[in-house]
Motif scaffolding. Structure first.
Motif, PDB file in Angstrom:
ATOM      1  N   LYS A 169      47.288  45.225  47.736  1.00 18.41           N
ATOM      2  CA  LYS A 169      46.335  44.900  46.657  1.00 18.41           C
ATOM      3  C   LYS A 169      46.421  45.923  45.531  1.00 18.41           C
ATOM      4  N   SER A 170      46.295  47.203  45.904  1.00 19.73           N
ATOM      5  CA  SER A 170      46.332  48.243  44.868  1.00 19.73           C
ATOM      6  C   SER A 170      47.683  48.258  44.183  1.00 19.73           C
ATOM      7  N   THR A 171      48.742  48.051  44.961  1.00 12.70           N
ATOM      8  CA  THR A 171      50.072  48.040  44.378  1.00 12.70           C
ATOM      9  C   THR A 171      50.172  46.965  43.305  1.00 12.70           C
ATOM     10  N   PHE A 228      39.921  46.283  38.267  1.00  7.95           N
ATOM     11  CA  PHE A 228      39.002  47.043  39.106  1.00  7.95           C
ATOM     12  C   PHE A 228      39.647  47.282  40.464  1.00  7.95           C
ATOM     13  N   ASP A 229      39.738  48.522  40.916  1.00  4.49           N
ATOM     14  CA  ASP A 229      40.259  48.785  42.258  1.00  4.49           C
ATOM     15  C   ASP A 229      39.120  49.257  43.159  1.00  4.49           C
ATOM     16  N   GLU A 230      38.556  48.366  43.912  1.00  3.58           N
ATOM     17  CA  GLU A 230      37.445  48.657  44.823  1.00  3.58           C
ATOM     18  C   GLU A 230      36.377  49.532  44.167  1.00  3.58           C
ATOM     19  N   PRO A 231      35.830  49.095  43.032  1.00  2.00           N
ATOM     20  CA  PRO A 231      34.935  49.998  42.297  1.00  2.00           C
ATOM     21  C   PRO A 231      33.599  50.235  42.980  1.00  2.00           C
TER      22      PRO A 231
HETATM   23 MG   LIG Z   1      43.964  50.069  47.747  1.00  2.00          MG
END
Ligand SMILES: [Mg+2]
Ligand SMILES: Nc1ncnc2c1ncn2[C@@H]1O[C@H](COP(=O)(O)OP(=O)(O)OP(=O)(O)O)[C@@H](O)[C@H]1O
Lengths: 293, 349
Positions: free
Chosen positions: B44-46, B159-162
Motif C-alpha cells: 500500500k505505502s509503496t 494519505f498514508d494511514e493518517p
Molecule cells: Mg505502510
C-alpha cells in the motif's frame, strides 16, 4: 530533581567525588595558582618571589610577541574549527544522502581520533616534508615553493591541516549520526512541499543538526588550544621565526625554556580569561540550538 | 479546486530481487476518494509513494490527467501527502509548517498569511499558529499536517494511514472531519489504511490490495455485499465471514457431512460464505453447541460448533436472544449465502 532510586544524599556525593577531586587538583588549583603568581615576580632559580601588583600584566601586554601569538591563536581558532566542521559536514551530508557506510568504513574513519596529537604531528612532518612528502614533486617543478621548515605560512598551513585532519573523524561521526536521526519522513514531507535537495539541507537538515554542530564546535574550540600544543611541539616547535607560536606554545616556551615563570603565569591567566569570554559567548549561542525533535 | 484524474497503467515495482507490485492498473476519477486497503506488507505505502514521486516506478506509466508523471520529481507533481507520524517540521511554528510550500513557491508574504489563516480556520487551528508542533496534541498535529497538505490546493491528496496514531474517539471525529473536508475541496484523494471501518466510511471506492495485486476495486457496498474473492470476503467485515466447504445437491446446499444447510440453485462443490450477522437464531433448524460467547454489550458474538464438526461465528441481534443457552438452532437465509469456486477462490453466484 530527586529520583526514587538513589535516596541517600551521600550516594550522590560518593558518585561524583572522584571526578570532583581530579577536577580540583588538575584544574581549579592550577588556575588559581596561575592567577596568584601573575601578581608576583618569581626569581628564575628559586628563592622566593616579590609582590609586584599589575606589573607583570603591563609587561606582557606591551610585548609585541604576546600580541602576535594572540593574533595567530585567533586565526587558528577561526580557521581550524571552521574548516574541520565544514569539511566533516560536507562528508556527512554526502554519506547520509546515499552511500550507506559499512561499519568497517566507519571504524576506519574514526581511527585517527585514537591517535594522540603528537603522533599525528610526527606523521605529518613526513607527509609535508619538502623533499620526501606529497608536495615534493611541486618543489621539483618550482624549487622553493613549499618548505614548511623555512616558510612561516607553509608551517602554519601544515599545523592547520594536521589539526583539521585530526578533527574530521569525530566530527564526521557526530554529524552523520545527527543527520541519520532526522526522521526520513521529514525529508519526504519537504520534498512534497516542493523543496529540492539544497533547500532541504538549508531549511530542514541544518536547523535540526544544530545540537550536533554546537557540540562539535565546542570540542573543536577546546582542541585548538589543547591538541594544537602536541602538533606544534612535534612539527615546528613554534618556528620558523615564531610563525607557528600560538599563545599556548609561547606560555610553554616562556615558562619552561626561558624560565620566565611570572610571565608564563600572567599569560596563562590572560588565556584563561580569553577562553572564559569565548565560553560565555558560546552559551549565548546555545540559546539558538534546537533540541526539539 | 478541482481534482486530477489518476491513471495507473501496468505499473510494477521491484526492490532488488523482490517484486512488491507485479503489474497493477487502475483509474481514480477526478475528485474521487479512493481508499487502498490491505494487510500489512501488501504494498500500500509503496503504491502511494510511487504516486507521490517518493519511490521510483520500475516499469509502467502513471498519468495525472493527461500528463505522464512517472519520471517527474515529487516537487513538480502537484500532489500533497499526509504521513502517519505527521512529519511536521519540529523547528518551525504551526504557521511556518503550513506555509512552507507557499514560501518555496514564492507566494507573496501577504497572500501567504491570508491562505495560512484560511486553512487554519478550516482545520480548526486558529489560535495555535504560533505554537511549535511539540506543544500540540496528536489530533492537533494531524490537523496541522492536513492543513499543510491542502494549503497549496493540490489536485491530488495522498494519505498514508493518517489516523492510526490517534485514539479511537479522536479517530472517529477526524474521520468525519476528513470526509467533510474532502467534499469541500474536491481534490482526488488516495487514502491508505488497514482499518476497514475507515475504508467503508470514507471511500467512494475501495481498492483491496493483496500481495501487490488488486483483489477488488469497487464501492464499499459492493465490496461488502458481493465480495469478488474469498480473500475480500474474509478481509471485510468483523467478525470475518464464515467459509464452509459445501456441495449443491438438488436445490439444497449441504455441508460436507451431508446435512442440508439452506437452499441454493447451484450444483457441485463450493465454498459457502455466510456473514456472522446474517445467521439467525430460531427454534428449529441446524443444531449447534455454543463453544464461546463474547458479550459486546449491544450484542453477543457466539462461536458455535455444528453436530457435523464445523465451527462458525455468529453475532446476535440487539439484546442477544437465548443469551444463556448452550445449545442453539441456526437459520441461514438463502440470500445470505455467497458461493465461491473452491479452486479459483472466485465468486460464482
Ligand atoms: Mg505502510
Ligand atoms: N526499501 C525497501 N527495500 C526492500 N523491500 C522493501 C522496501 N520497502 C518496502 N519493502 C517491501 O515491500 C513490501 C511492501 O511494503 P509497503 O511498505 O508498501 O507495505 P504496506 O502495505 O504499506 O504495509 P503496512 O500496512 O505495514 O504499512 C513489504 O514486503 C516490504 O518488506
Amino acid at each position: 530533581m530527586r529520583q526514587g532510586f538513589y535516596s541517600g544524599g551521600w550516594t550522590y556525593t560518593l558518585l561524583v567525588a572522584p571526578i570532583l577531586i581530579l577536577i580540583v587538583i588538575f584544574f581549579y588549583i592550577p588556575v588559581g595558582l596561575a592567577f596568584f603568581w601573575s601578581f608576583f615576580l618569581e626569581r628564575p632559580f628559586g628563592g622566593g618571589s616579590d609582590f609586584v601588583g599589575f606589573q607583570n600584566y603591563a609587561r606582557v601586554l606591551s610585548d609585541p610577541e604576546f600580541w602576535s601569538a594572540m593574533r595567530r591563536t585567533l586565526v587558528f581558532m577561526v580557521l581550524a574549527p571552521g574548516l574541520a566542521i565544514g569539511i566533516s559536514l560536507i562528508l556527512a551530508l554526502a554519506a547520509d544522502r546515499g552511500l550507506r557506510l559499512s561499519s568497517a568504513a566507519r571504524n576506519i574513519i574514526i581511527w585517527p581520533k585514537a591517535v594522540a596529537g603528537a603522533s599525528i604531528g610526527v606523521v605529518f612532518v613526513f607527509i609535508f616534508d619538502p623533499f620526501l612528502g606529497v608536495f615534493a614533486p611541486l618543489n621539483e617543478a618550482f624549487p622553493g615553493v613549499w618548505n614548511p621548515r623555512t616558510d612561516g605560512n607553509d608551517a602554519f598551513a601544515t599545523i592547520l591541516v594536521a589539526q583539521i585532519w585530526n578533527g574530521i573523524p569525530f566530527n564526521f561521526i557526530i554529524l552523520l549520526s545527527g543527520l541519520q536521526a532526522i526522521p526520513d519522513t521529514l525529508t519526504k514531507a519537504a520534498a512534497m512541499d516542493g523543496a529540492g535537495p539544497w533547500r532541504r539541507i538549508r531549511d530542514i537538515q541544518l536547523p535540526l543538526l544544530t545540537p550536533q554542530l554546537f557540540l562539535t564546535f565546542v570540542l573543536e574550540f577546546v582542541g585548538t588550544i589543547v591538541e594544537a600544543f602536541g602538533l606544534i611541539d612535534t612539527m615546528t616547535q613554534g618556528g620558523p621565526g615564531g610563525a607557528t607560536t600560538l599563545l599556548i606554545y609561547k606560555i610553554y616556551v616562556d615558562g619552561f625554556k626561558a624560565y620566565d615563570l611570572s610571565g608564563a603565569a600572567t599569560q596563562t591567566a590572560l588565556l584563561i580569561l580569553f577562553v572564559g569570554i569565548m565560553v560565555l559567548l558560546q552559551f549565548r549561542l546555545e540559546k539558538h540550538v534546537k533540541y526539539e525533535r | 479546486m478541482t481534482g486530477t484524474r489518476i491513471t495507473i497503467d501496468n505499473v510494477t515495482k521491484r526492490y532488488d530481487r523482490v517484486e512488491v507490485i507485479p503489474g497493477l492498473s487502475a483509474q481514480f476519477e477526478a475528485g474521487e476518494f479512493t481508499v487502498i486497503l490491505g494487510p500489512s506488507g501488501c504494498g500500500k505505502s509503496t503504491l502511494l509513494n510511487m504516486l507521490a514521486g517518493l519511490e521510483e516506478v520500475t516499469s509502467g506509466r502513471l498519468l495525472f490527467g493527461a500528463r505522464e508523471v512517472q519520471n517527474v520529481p515529487a516537487k513538480d507533481r502537484g500532489c500533497a501527502m499526509v504521513f502517519q507520524n505527521y512529519a511536521l517540521y519540529p523547528h518551525m511554528s504551526v504557521a511556518d509548517n503550513i506555509g512552507y510550500s507557499l514560501k518555496l513557491a514564492k507566494v507573496r508574504k501577504a497572500e501567504r498569511v491570508e491562505r495560512i489563516a484560511a486553512v487554519a480556520r478550516i482545520a480548526g487551528l486558529e489560535g495555535y499558529l504560533d505554537r511549535r508542533p511539540s506543544q500540540l496534541s496528536g489530533g492537533q498535529r494531524q490537523r496541522v499536517a492536513i492543513a499543510r497538505a491542502i494549503v497549496r490546493e493540490p489536485g491530488v491528496l495522498l494519505f498514508d494511514e493518517p489516523l492510526s496514531n490517534l485514539d479511537a474517539k479522536l479517530r472517529n471525529d477526524m474521520r468525519i472531519e476528513l470526509s467533510n473536508l474532502h467534499k469541500r475541496i474536491g481534490a482526488t484523494s488516495v487514502f491508505v489504511t488497514h482499518d476497514q471501518v475507515e475504508a467503508m466510511t470514507l471511500a467512494d471506492r475501495i481498492l483491496i490490495l493483496n500481495e501487490g495485486q488488486i483483489e477488488q476495486f469497487a464501492t464499499p457496498g459492493e465490496i461488502y455485499h458481493r465480495p469478488r474473492t474469498t480473500f475480500v470476503a474474509e478481509f471485510i467485515g468483523a467478525p470475518a465471514m464464515n467459509l464452509l466447504k459445501a456441495r449443491g445437491e438438488g436445490g439444497n446446499l449441504c455441508l460436507a457431512s451431508g446435512t442440508p444447510m439452506t437452499t441454493v440453485a447451484h450444483e457441485g462443490e463450493v465454498l459457502a460464505g455466510v456473514r456472522p450477522e446474517r445467521i439467525e437464531l430460531s427454534d428449529a433448524g441446524l443444531k449447534a453447541q455454543v463453544l464461546y460467547r463474547e458479550d459486546l454489550g449491544s450484542h453477543h458474538i457466539l462461536l458455535v460448533q455444528l453436530d457435523s464438526g464445523e465451527q462458525m461465528r455468529l453475532s446476535t441481534s440487539q439484546g442477544g436472544a437465548n443469551a444463556d443457552s448452550s445449545e442453539v438452532f441456526l437459520h441461514i437465509p438463502p440470500d445470505a449465502v455467497h458461493l465461491f469456486d473452491p479452486e479459483t477462490q472466485q465468486r460464482i453466484n
